[in-house]
Design a protein around this motif. Structure first.
Motif, short mmCIF file in Angstrom:
data_model
loop_
_atom_site.label_atom_id
_atom_site.label_comp_id
_atom_site.label_asym_id
_atom_site.label_seq_id
_atom_site.Cartn_x
_atom_site.Cartn_y
_atom_site.Cartn_z
N THR A 25 -2.27 2.13 -1.13
CA THR A 25 -3.43 3.00 -1.00
C THR A 25 -2.96 4.40 -1.37
OG1 THR A 25 -4.37 1.69 0.80
CG2 THR A 25 -5.18 3.93 0.55
N VAL A 26 -3.78 5.17 -2.09
CA VAL A 26 -3.38 6.51 -2.49
C VAL A 26 -4.39 7.54 -2.04
CG1 VAL A 26 -2.07 5.68 -4.49
CG2 VAL A 26 -4.46 6.30 -4.77
N ALA A 27 -3.91 8.76 -1.83
CA ALA A 27 -4.77 9.89 -1.49
C ALA A 27 -4.25 11.11 -2.24
CB ALA A 27 -4.77 10.14 0.01
N ALA A 76 -6.40 2.58 6.58
CA ALA A 76 -5.57 1.53 5.97
C ALA A 76 -4.45 1.03 6.87
CB ALA A 76 -4.98 2.04 4.65
N ALA A 77 -4.13 1.77 7.95
CA ALA A 77 -3.03 1.40 8.86
C ALA A 77 -1.77 1.01 8.08
CB ALA A 77 -3.46 0.26 9.77
N PRO A 78 -1.20 1.94 7.30
CA PRO A 78 -0.05 1.60 6.46
C PRO A 78 1.20 1.33 7.29
CG PRO A 78 -0.43 3.96 6.43
CD PRO A 78 -1.58 3.36 7.17
N SER A 116 -3.11 -0.05 15.75
CA SER A 116 -3.63 1.26 16.16
C SER A 116 -4.41 1.90 15.01
CB SER A 116 -2.49 2.18 16.59
OG SER A 116 -1.55 2.34 15.55
N GLY A 117 -5.58 2.45 15.34
CA GLY A 117 -6.44 3.04 14.33
C GLY A 117 -7.46 2.06 13.79
N SER A 127 3.05 6.35 14.74
CA SER A 127 4.52 6.25 14.64
C SER A 127 4.98 5.68 13.30
CB SER A 127 5.06 5.37 15.77
OG SER A 127 4.49 4.07 15.72
N THR A 128 4.05 5.50 12.35
CA THR A 128 4.39 4.96 11.04
C THR A 128 5.49 5.80 10.36
OG1 THR A 128 2.11 4.22 10.77
CG2 THR A 128 3.43 4.38 8.77
#
Length: 231
Positions: free
Chosen positions: A41-43, A56-58, A179-180, A85-86
């Protein structure tokens, strides 16, 4: 502004969010990481990064420091303040020690200076995702000031120990792991309870967890959908 490039489901490398305001670099990273088995996924800016990190919960985030308006350091601080904490790998054109220290103090896990070799970026991402997987394999998960030992059925929040039953620990682990994201009652039943359990058993356990976890509340109800963990 955010857009996505995906391998179609969770890739073999896991989910990665790439945040950079340079479109050619962003496209190159998306193509390369997708070819390496990542679901990408990009931003293109800080606001998009915050939205995509929640949506996206990467499993790992590649975050450029120098972006207009909301820069990478500010994004990193906000994500950490929300309890995310990602692992975060910061990209920057600056190699001075104070710049590296600033990134690490903002909550980054690693730091890569531009221009970089793509092989080094991939190696660092693999190391970060492996480190997170090793912690999860040991039954240890964290979110904000909460640390959960799944196998021991024990949590610590803000230094306060919390004893949990088996199903309380399993439900909390599901919420922390996702989470999220919204966990529906149906999914919680499918993963944690027997087939004969009723939907309202999830609500009862959420109430018990909220009471044990204390303030400020971590588990939020999403009306008509389910529950999510959000600081």
């Amino acid at each position: 502004m955010a857009d996505t490039a995906s391998t179609g489901g969770v890739g073999l490398g896991g989910r990665v969010l790439v945040v950079d305001d340079d479109p050619p670099l962003r496209r190159m990273l998306a193509r390369t990481l997708a070819a390496e088995g990542y679901d990408v996924t990009v931003a293109g800016d800080g606001g998009g990064a915050l939205a995509e990190a929640e949506r996206a919960a990467p499993d790992v985030i590649v975050l450029d420091v120098a972006m207009p308006a909301l820069d990478g350091l500010a994004v990193c601080r906000r994500l950490r303040s929300k309890g995310l904490s990602t692992p975060i790998l910061m990209l920057t054109a600056r190699d001075a020690v104070p710049d590296r220290v600033a990134g690490l103090e903002a909550g980054a896990d690693d730091y890569l200076v531009k221009p970089f070799a793509i092989q080094e970026l991939i190696a660092r991402l693999r190391a970060l995702t492996r480190r997170g997987s090793d912690a999860h394999a040991g039954g240890l998960r964290s979110y904000g000031d909460l640390t959960l030992e799944v196998e021991a059925r024990r949590a610590v929040r803000g230094g306060r120990p919390i004893e949990l039953t088996g199903r309380e620990a399993d439900l909390l682990e599901l919420l922390v792991r996702e989470s999220g994201r919204v966990i529906t009652r149906e999914r919680a039943l499918e993963e944690i309870w027997d087939d004969g359990a009723e939907l309202n058993v999830v609500d009862r356990y959420v109430t018990r967890l909220r009471r044990k976890l204390g303030e400020p509340p971590l588990i939020r109800t999403v009306r008509g959908s389910g529950f999510t963990l959000r600081a």
